[in-house]
Design an enzyme around this catalytic site. Structure first.
Site, short mmCIF file in Angstrom:
data_model
loop_
_atom_site.label_atom_id
_atom_site.label_comp_id
_atom_site.label_asym_id
_atom_site.label_seq_id
_atom_site.Cartn_x
_atom_site.Cartn_y
_atom_site.Cartn_z
N LYS A 146 5.63 5.71 -1.29
CA LYS A 146 6.52 6.51 -0.44
C LYS A 146 7.97 6.48 -0.92
O LYS A 146 8.78 7.28 -0.45
CB LYS A 146 6.44 6.01 1.02
N HIS B 113 0.80 -1.23 0.00
CA HIS B 113 0.00 0.00 0.00
C HIS B 113 0.83 1.28 0.00
O HIS B 113 0.46 2.26 -0.61
CB HIS B 113 -1.00 0.00 1.17
N HIS C 94 1.82 9.99 -2.15
CA HIS C 94 2.28 8.59 -2.23
C HIS C 94 1.17 7.66 -2.75
O HIS C 94 1.45 6.64 -3.36
CB HIS C 94 2.85 8.09 -0.90
N ASP D 33 -4.09 -0.86 8.02
CA ASP D 33 -2.98 0.09 8.07
C ASP D 33 -3.08 1.00 9.28
O ASP D 33 -2.11 1.22 10.00
CB ASP D 33 -2.98 0.91 6.77
N HIS E 157 -5.95 3.23 -0.26
CA HIS E 157 -5.91 2.92 1.17
C HIS E 157 -6.08 4.14 2.08
O HIS E 157 -6.24 4.00 3.28
CB HIS E 157 -4.64 2.14 1.53
N HIS E 158 -6.06 5.37 1.51
CA HIS E 158 -6.32 6.56 2.33
C HIS E 158 -7.65 7.22 2.01
O HIS E 158 -7.93 8.32 2.48
CB HIS E 158 -5.18 7.57 2.21
#
Ligand code: C2E
Ligand code: SIN
Ligand code: SIN
Ligand code: FE
Ligand code: FE
Length: 377
Positions: A233, A229, A258, A313, A284-285
């Site tokens: 980064k 995920h 990212h 996460d 994922h965010h």
């Protein structure tokens, strides 16, 4: 108590049923099980095994045997080994009158082998890659006939082709899995998240996926890709990523990129695995109420893999110490998940989270970050 030979109609039904099952099966082990079942039913044997060759260790092995676990024997041994080495099928009425028979398994298992039939099979290049072996005919005559040989040869010709393609697929998947895991670890080291973060997120995602009722295949796929995920980064500077304190708005905006970057790195592949990894990296965010990033997707617009990885996460981020924050207590974490039910997180998933919490905590304990904190800093 004896079985009667099958009619042509029965046989056709078995062949059609199993070839359909085998064609839709992607896992090697699943294919082997179906093939063994098909062989057993076609020729009315008590047991049937599919043997493969392990060239590296010079062995032949079977992962599925009716009623028995994996067996490994030196390449070329036993009746099945003779069939593999010679490329010729073998029929034996009583194994104990045949010097090629390897009676060791009987001794170990207490099973009594009498009649045997072994039929080797080949890949598309004509190389022998394994063999069917059926044991103990269940009809009154008690041994295998030339009719059985024809039937099992038919199954074997089909098996050789299907197995080769499944094994090749399996190899590609294994390779992709390794690459993904290695990439996940690269992302992790950069952001100073120690050793086990990717492993924990993988296992949490798996447990949450199963708890939500996703299929085993999907849960396993998610377990493989969820560690990816934060791969985006890799493009963020150390100065920002490892800044000990709170980020400025501008810095946080940079970090937020990212998600998009990860998506861009992975998209464009046709492979199911990389496609799934790309979804997880991108989504994922996102938040259930639409206030997340990068796109502000809402509710079920967010892929289920993204929603699950978000829970995994954050649970892990809060449980751990980061350069910018201390680890949270379980009580604080539970409070956050209650408060964010239907806001940050899919409400149904929060319920699954609490239902699965004992398992999640067991995983957290098992993959705890110990020692080497200093090594990282
Ligand atoms: P991360 O450390 O892996 O955190 C992942 C997510 O866990 C965060 O996504 C957030 O949703 C949740 N989270 C982590 N710590 C906290 C916390 O103390 N309180 C709350 N309420 N939630 C928390 P987010 O916010 O989108 O951040 C993404 C990434 O940006 C983080 O990944 C981290 O690498 C970085 N980051 C966020 N805030 C800071 C900060 O203040 N300082 C530094 N150096 N990095 C930060
Ligand atoms: C043999 O083929 O004789 C030994 C292997 C077995 O019994 O399963
Ligand atoms: C982890 O998430 O693996 C631990 C994070 C840290 O040690 O800062
Ligand atoms: Fe992230
Ligand atoms: Fe993370």
């Amino acid at each position: 108590m004896y079985k009667k030979e099958l009619s042509p109609e029965d046989l056709l039904k078995i062949i059609f049923d199993y070839t359909a099952k085998i064609a839709s099966e992607r896992k090697l082990n699943g294919v082997l099980v179906h093939m063994a079942d098909m062989g057993r039913e076609m020729i009315l044997s008590d047991r049937c095994t599919v043997w493969l060759i392990d060239e590296v260790n010079k062995q032949q092995y079977t992962t599925v045997a009716h009623g028995i676990d994996e067996i490994r024997i030196p390449y070329g041994t036993g009746l099945v080994g003779s069939a593999i080495v010679s490329g010729e099928p073998i029929i034996v009425k009583d194994a104990y009158n045949d010097p090629r028979h390897n009676a060791e398994n009987d001794r170990k298992t207490g099973y009594l082998t009498k009649s045997i039939i072994s039929v080797p099979f080949r890949n598309n290049n004509g190389e022998i890659i394994g063999a069917f072996q059926a044991i103990n005919k269940l009809t009154e005559v008690g041994y295998f006939t030339s009719r059985d040989l024809e039937l099992l040869s038919l199954a074997a010709s089909y098996a050789g082709k299907s197995l080769e393609s499944v094994m090749l697929t399996q190899e590609i998947v294994d390779t992709q899995r390794e690459i993904i895991f290695a990439m996940g670890e690269i992302g992790e080291v950069r952001s100073k998240e120690t050793g086990n973060h990717v492993k924990r997120v993988a296992e949490y995602s798996y447990v949450l996926a199963l708890g939500l009722g996703l299929s085993m295949d999907q849960a396993e796929l998610l377990r493989t890709v969820s560690p990816m995920h934060d791969i985006g980064k890799v493009a963020i500077s150390d100065a920002i990523l490892n800044k000990p304190g709170k980020l400025t708005a501008e810095e946080f905006n940079i970090i937020k990129s990212h998600a998009k970057i990860g998506h861009q790195l992975l998209r464009g592949s046709k492979r199911e695995l990389l496609r799934a990894a790309s979804i997880v990296a991108e989504q994922h965010h996102e938040k259930w109420d639409g206030t997340g990033y990068p796109l502000g997707r809402k509710g079920e617009e967010i892929h289920i893999y993204g929603r699950i990885t978000a829970v995994a996460d954050v649970f892990d981020a809060l449980s751990a110490e980061r350069v910018y924050k201390a680890a949270w207590t379980l009580e604080e974490i539970e409070k956050l998940f209650h408060a964010e039910r239907g806001r940050h997180f899919d409400p149904e998933l929060v319920d699954v989270f609490f239902a699965q919490l004992p398992k999640l905590l067991e995983i957290r304990q098992r993959f705890m970050d110990t020692e080497n904190k200093q090594d990282q800093a």
